[in-house]
Write an enzyme that holds these catalytic residues in place. Structure first.
Site, mmCIF file in Angstrom:
data_model
loop_
_atom_site.group_PDB
_atom_site.id
_atom_site.type_symbol
_atom_site.label_atom_id
_atom_site.label_comp_id
_atom_site.label_asym_id
_atom_site.label_seq_id
_atom_site.Cartn_x
_atom_site.Cartn_y
_atom_site.Cartn_z
ATOM 1 N N LYS A 65 -33.726 46.358 24.527
ATOM 2 C CA LYS A 65 -32.310 45.989 24.612
ATOM 3 C C LYS A 65 -32.181 44.521 24.224
ATOM 4 O O LYS A 65 -32.777 43.652 24.850
ATOM 5 C CB LYS A 65 -31.791 46.220 26.036
ATOM 6 C CG LYS A 65 -30.333 45.795 26.188
ATOM 7 C CD LYS A 65 -29.762 46.219 27.511
ATOM 8 C CE LYS A 65 -28.342 45.729 27.661
ATOM 9 N NZ LYS A 65 -27.756 46.140 28.935
ATOM 10 N N LYS A 123 -27.246 36.317 28.352
ATOM 11 C CA LYS A 123 -28.297 37.129 28.972
ATOM 12 C C LYS A 123 -29.643 36.970 28.282
ATOM 13 O O LYS A 123 -30.497 37.844 28.367
ATOM 14 C CB LYS A 123 -27.846 38.599 28.987
ATOM 15 C CG LYS A 123 -26.540 38.816 29.756
ATOM 16 C CD LYS A 123 -26.234 40.295 30.009
ATOM 17 C CE LYS A 123 -24.970 40.469 30.857
ATOM 18 N NZ LYS A 123 -24.679 41.886 31.175
ATOM 19 N N LYS A 154 -31.136 49.494 21.763
ATOM 20 C CA LYS A 154 -29.743 49.088 21.877
ATOM 21 C C LYS A 154 -29.559 47.639 21.450
ATOM 22 O O LYS A 154 -30.347 46.810 21.882
ATOM 23 C CB LYS A 154 -29.330 49.252 23.342
ATOM 24 C CG LYS A 154 -27.932 48.837 23.643
ATOM 25 C CD LYS A 154 -27.660 49.046 25.088
ATOM 26 C CE LYS A 154 -26.293 48.501 25.390
ATOM 27 N NZ LYS A 154 -26.074 48.337 26.782
HETATM 28 C C1 PBG Z 1 -25.125 46.568 31.491
HETATM 29 C C2 PBG Z 1 -24.844 47.236 30.212
HETATM 30 C C3 PBG Z 1 -24.252 46.697 29.063
HETATM 31 C C4 PBG Z 1 -24.104 47.758 28.187
HETATM 32 C C5 PBG Z 1 -24.632 48.893 28.804
HETATM 33 N N1 PBG Z 1 -25.095 48.544 30.048
HETATM 34 C C6 PBG Z 1 -23.738 45.347 28.755
HETATM 35 C C7 PBG Z 1 -24.599 44.174 28.853
HETATM 36 O O1 PBG Z 1 -25.818 44.254 28.961
HETATM 37 O O2 PBG Z 1 -24.026 43.088 28.841
HETATM 38 C C8 PBG Z 1 -23.458 47.675 26.832
HETATM 39 C C9 PBG Z 1 -22.846 48.930 26.336
HETATM 40 C C10 PBG Z 1 -21.957 48.760 25.162
HETATM 41 O O3 PBG Z 1 -21.737 47.648 24.629
HETATM 42 O O4 PBG Z 1 -21.426 49.786 24.731
HETATM 43 N N2 PBG Z 1 -26.294 45.884 31.605
#
Ligand code: PBG
Length: 344
Positions: free
Chosen positions: A211, A234, A265
């Site tokens: 991620k 983050k 992701k």
């Molecule tokens: C939470 C999370 C996020 C997403 C999924 N779970 C946002 C982030 O990490 O800030 C993003 C999903 C999307 O943008 O469709 N940790």
């Protein structure tokens, strides 16, 4: 062919190509259909849904046209719709305003929080649908981070302790797949042990293995009410955009720690990562078509700059072609509907 020696050109092409003409198979719709390598189906899709407190109509998310925050009852309806369309799993994300957020995200551990109530309601009404719940504290923290802060830094071990508890309350409520999206170290192993310790051995883990710290989460943060509250970024836990080898290390570790499935992701800007992971590891690997990817395509379609349906199908097919076992996408109901109309 007015004065043009067509046969000479044809013979020259036949000589150069050995007579292999790739366009032969593309000539008709039926032959294209016959030789297509990758086919998307409704069963490849996971539909992320936003849940909010209170009753009444679904509330539109302005930066995600076509996406809504649903009441718990609305989520049950959405689950029915998903089931009707052959979408196997829905993913639930809670919208919390500032009144339900605090420094440590304690609401995440409340067995009667919004997500847990929605899971119970859906399982009671549509037991045959799979439910995925995110494990991360960001919808619950006053600072919008996925973990707990200590001296201004997201503390890994303190956060993992809370995340294990969050996984347990969600799995207890009936969630089938726990999706740790927090990127803390060691969380998959400890969540697995925590679930097993409660006798929740059948609960699956789909880890957000690779991620990235991405700009493509912006409209999701609008949807869950985190945009205004997030302090900083983050990058101390999500991955750096320049790294590919590191994704292999992250995935290998999550698999070793007990992940049943892994995820990349965002999707489209990281298709190369998806290819590398699916070729390296023999485990289902999913792609998350993030909110920003969705909003970008919807915005262009609204302006008439893209054919929205065609763009949706092209990109979803790209994920599958790159090796994804399936895709988390806000397009899920629209894509499943379109596929159904084509009789796929
Ligand atoms: C939470 C999370 C996020 C997403 C999924 N779970 C946002 C982030 O990490 O800030 C993003 C999903 C999307 O943008 O469709 N940790």
């Amino acid at each position: 062919m007015s004065g043009h020696d067509y046969s000479d050109v044809s013979r020259a092409i036949d000589m150069a190509t050995g007579g292999r003409r790739h366009r032969r198979l593309r000539r008709t719709a039926w032959s294209r259909e016959l030789v297509r390598e990758t086919r998307l189906s409704g069963s490849d899709l996971i539909w992320p849904i936003f849940v909010r407190d209170g009753g009444g109509e679904a509330e539109p998310v302005p930066s995600m046209p076509g996406v809504f925050r649903h009441s718990v009852n609305g989520c049950v309806e959405a689950a029915r719709k998903a089931d009707d369309l052959g979408i196997p799993v829905i993913a639930l994300f809670p919208f919390n305003d500032t009144t339900r957020r605090d420094e440590n995200g304690t609401e995440a551990l409340n067995p009667n929080n919004l997500v847990c109530r929605a899971v119970r309601a859906i399982k009671a009404a549509v037991p045959q649908i799979g439910i995925l719940c995110d494990v991360a504290l960001d919808p619950y923290t006053s600072h919008g981070h996925d973990g707990i802060l200590r001296d201004g830094h997201v503390d890994n071990d303190l956060s993992v302790e809370a995340l294990c508890q969050q996984a347990i309350v969600q799995a207890d409520a009936g969630c089938d797949i726990i999706g740790p999206s927090d990127m803390m170290d060691g969380r998959v192993a400890l969540i697995r042990a925590a679930l097993d310790g409660q006798g929740l051995r059948d609960t699956m883990i789909m880890s957000y293995a690779a991620k990235y710290a991405s700009v493509f989460y912006s409209t999701f943060r609008d949807a869950v009410g985190s945009s205004g509250v997030l302090k900083g970024d983050k990058r101390t836990y999500q991955m750096d955009m320049g790294n590919g080898d590191e994704a292999l290390r992250e995935a290998a570790q999550d698999i070793a720690e007990g992940a049943d499935m892994i995820m990349v992701k965002p999707g489209l800007p990281y298709l190369d990562i998806l290819v590398r992971l699916t070729q390296e590891f023999n485990i289902p690997c999913f792609a998350y078509q993030t909110s920003g990817e969705y909003s970008m395509m919807m915005a262009a379609a609204e302006r008439g700059w893209l054919d929205g349906d065609a763009a949706m199908m092209e990109v979803l097919t790209a994920y599958k072609r790159a090796g994804a076992a399936g895709v988390l996408t806000y397009f899920a109901p629209r894509a499943a509907e379109a596929l159904r109309q084509r009789g796929v």
